[in-house]
Design a protein around this motif. Structure first.
Motif, PDB file in Angstrom:
ATOM      1  N   THR A 241       5.516   8.526  -0.549  1.00 29.72           N
ATOM      2  CA  THR A 241       6.087   8.966   0.720  1.00 29.72           C
ATOM      3  C   THR A 241       6.506   7.775   1.564  1.00 29.72           C
ATOM      4  OG1 THR A 241       4.604  10.867   0.666  1.00 29.72           O
ATOM      5  CG2 THR A 241       5.640  10.359   2.778  1.00 29.72           C
ATOM      6  N   SER A 242       5.678   6.717   1.546  1.00 30.84           N
ATOM      7  CA  SER A 242       5.946   5.516   2.328  1.00 30.84           C
ATOM      8  C   SER A 242       5.124   4.373   1.758  1.00 30.84           C
ATOM      9  CB  SER A 242       5.596   5.736   3.806  1.00 30.84           C
ATOM     10  OG  SER A 242       4.227   6.082   3.943  1.00 30.84           O
ATOM     11  N   SER A 243       5.361   3.169   2.278  1.00 35.38           N
ATOM     12  CA  SER A 243       4.575   2.019   1.850  1.00 35.38           C
ATOM     13  C   SER A 243       4.326   1.103   3.040  1.00 35.38           C
ATOM     14  CB  SER A 243       5.277   1.253   0.728  1.00 35.38           C
ATOM     15  OG  SER A 243       6.504   0.714   1.172  1.00 35.38           O
ATOM     16  N   LEU A 244       3.258   0.314   2.943  1.00 36.30           N
ATOM     17  CA  LEU A 244       2.866  -0.632   3.980  1.00 36.30           C
ATOM     18  C   LEU A 244       2.774  -2.021   3.372  1.00 36.30           C
ATOM     19  CD1 LEU A 244      -0.086   1.455   5.467  1.00 36.30           C
ATOM     20  CD2 LEU A 244       2.192   1.215   6.479  1.00 36.30           C
TER      21      LEU A 244
ATOM     22  N   ILE B 241       0.870  -1.172   0.000  1.00 36.97           N
ATOM     23  CA  ILE B 241       0.000   0.000   0.000  1.00 36.97           C
ATOM     24  C   ILE B 241       0.906   1.220   0.000  1.00 36.97           C
ATOM     25  CG2 ILE B 241      -1.828   1.257   1.173  1.00 36.97           C
ATOM     26  CD1 ILE B 241      -2.651  -1.544   0.215  1.00 36.97           C
ATOM     27  N   TYR B 242       0.770   2.057  -1.026  1.00 40.30           N
ATOM     28  CA  TYR B 242       1.573   3.273  -1.100  1.00 40.30           C
ATOM     29  C   TYR B 242       0.810   4.446  -0.483  1.00 40.30           C
ATOM     30  CZ  TYR B 242       4.060   0.668  -4.763  1.00 40.30           C
ATOM     31  OH  TYR B 242       4.748  -0.276  -5.476  1.00 40.30           O
ATOM     32  N   ARG B 243       1.542   5.279   0.224  1.00 36.15           N
ATOM     33  CA  ARG B 243       1.032   6.597   0.605  1.00 36.15           C
ATOM     34  C   ARG B 243       1.725   7.597  -0.310  1.00 36.15           C
ATOM     35  NH1 ARG B 243      -0.088   9.028   6.559  1.00 36.15           N
ATOM     36  NH2 ARG B 243      -0.396  11.211   5.975  1.00 36.15           N
ATOM     37  N   TRP B 244       0.941   8.299  -1.126  1.00 30.99           N
ATOM     38  CA  TRP B 244       1.524   9.091  -2.206  1.00 30.99           C
ATOM     39  C   TRP B 244       0.959  10.501  -2.188  1.00 30.99           C
ATOM     40  CZ3 TRP B 244       3.240   5.331  -6.367  1.00 30.99           C
ATOM     41  CH2 TRP B 244       4.251   5.888  -7.165  1.00 30.99           C
ATOM     42  N   SER B 245       1.826  11.490  -2.272  1.00 26.82           N
ATOM     43  CA  SER B 245       1.409  12.886  -2.386  1.00 26.82           C
ATOM     44  C   SER B 245       1.312  13.266  -3.856  1.00 26.82           C
ATOM     45  CB  SER B 245       2.415  13.813  -1.691  1.00 26.82           C
ATOM     46  OG  SER B 245       2.475  13.556  -0.307  1.00 26.82           O
ATOM     47  N   PHE B 246       0.317  14.060  -4.193  1.00 28.30           N
ATOM     48  CA  PHE B 246       0.192  14.542  -5.562  1.00 28.30           C
ATOM     49  C   PHE B 246       1.430  15.355  -5.948  1.00 28.30           C
ATOM     50  CE2 PHE B 246      -4.666  14.603  -4.858  1.00 28.30           C
ATOM     51  CZ  PHE B 246      -4.734  13.250  -5.164  1.00 28.30           C
ATOM     52  N   ASN B 247       1.803  15.234  -7.205  1.00 25.21           N
ATOM     53  CA  ASN B 247       2.943  15.948  -7.784  1.00 25.21           C
ATOM     54  C   ASN B 247       4.293  15.495  -7.230  1.00 25.21           C
ATOM     55  OD1 ASN B 247       1.270  17.680  -9.455  1.00 25.21           O
ATOM     56  ND2 ASN B 247       0.713  18.721  -7.544  1.00 25.21           N
TER      57      ASN B 247
END
Length: 207
Positions: free
Chosen positions: A117-120, A106-112
């Motif tokens: 940012t991180s993964s689970l 699972i990715y935590r992703w910021s636009f642009n």
């Protein structure tokens, strides 16, 4: 209601009490241009009715404004070609969780941003990693729930935790889950799981 019409390469919007849909992203034909989509797999919508589409086969997330005829790429990465779902990170309008069923993360992703940012992926269980994660949801406390498809279970990641715990499925309890696809909560925090293998929706009352 917004619907990901994957095989028609578009996002459809249904107004309340209406059975007629309006296309708000895509043309209905597969395309790599920003005027089109190629097998979109998820959509989120902000308070200003901006539509963010996980454009799976184009490996990107695309922003479509109200009445737009083309989109703007806000995330582009080849890792997105094997993704299943996307939801907002609680309390954020520019960060999303994206499930990657190929890399089992699972990715935590910021636009642009070019990279997440991180993964689970880690789970506090005998089977200690996700396997083909699909649908996701969050609760009012900011906890993330993942349909761990091939492990036949639901995994919860507490807010600010990187290790998940099993809350339904392979806990030895009943009912069992055969390939869970997606998850939702009602206002009382009862959990509903769409099960692919059994073609049913199972309710788990709040504990």
């Amino acid at each position: 209601m917004y619907v990901t019409d994957t095989e028609n390469h578009r996002i459809q919007r249904f107004l309340l009490n209406s059975s007629l849909a309006t296309t708000v992203a895509g043309t209905g034909s597969k395309s790599s241009a920003l005027t089109g989509l190629d097998h979109p797999s998820a959509v989120v919508v902000d308070d200003d009715y901006h539509v963010y589409v996980l454009d799976k086969h184009n490996a990107r997330v695309v922003l479509w404004g109200p009445n737009a005829t083309s989109g703007t790429t806000v995330i582009s990465n080849n890792a997105l070609k094997k993704t299943a779902a996307m939801i907002y990170v609680p309390g954020s309008s520019d960060q999303v969780y994206i499930s990657d069923e190929d890399s089992n993360k699972i990715y935590r992703w910021s636009f642009n941003m070019s990279l997440p940012t991180s993964s689970l992926s880690q789970v506090n269980s005998t089977t200690n990693a996700l396997n083909t994660p699909k649908g996701m949801t969050t609760d009012m406390y900011g906890n993330l729930y993942v349909a761990d498809y091939e492990n036949h279970r639901i995994v919860m990641y507490c807010a600010n935790s990187t290790v998940g715990i099993v809350v339904a499925g392979d806990t030895g309890g009943s009912p069992t889950l055969d390939k869970p696809m997606d998850i939702a909560f009602d206002s009382d925090l009862n959990m509903y799981v769409v099960v692919d293998g059994d073609n049913q929706v199972i309710k788990f009352p709040r504990r």
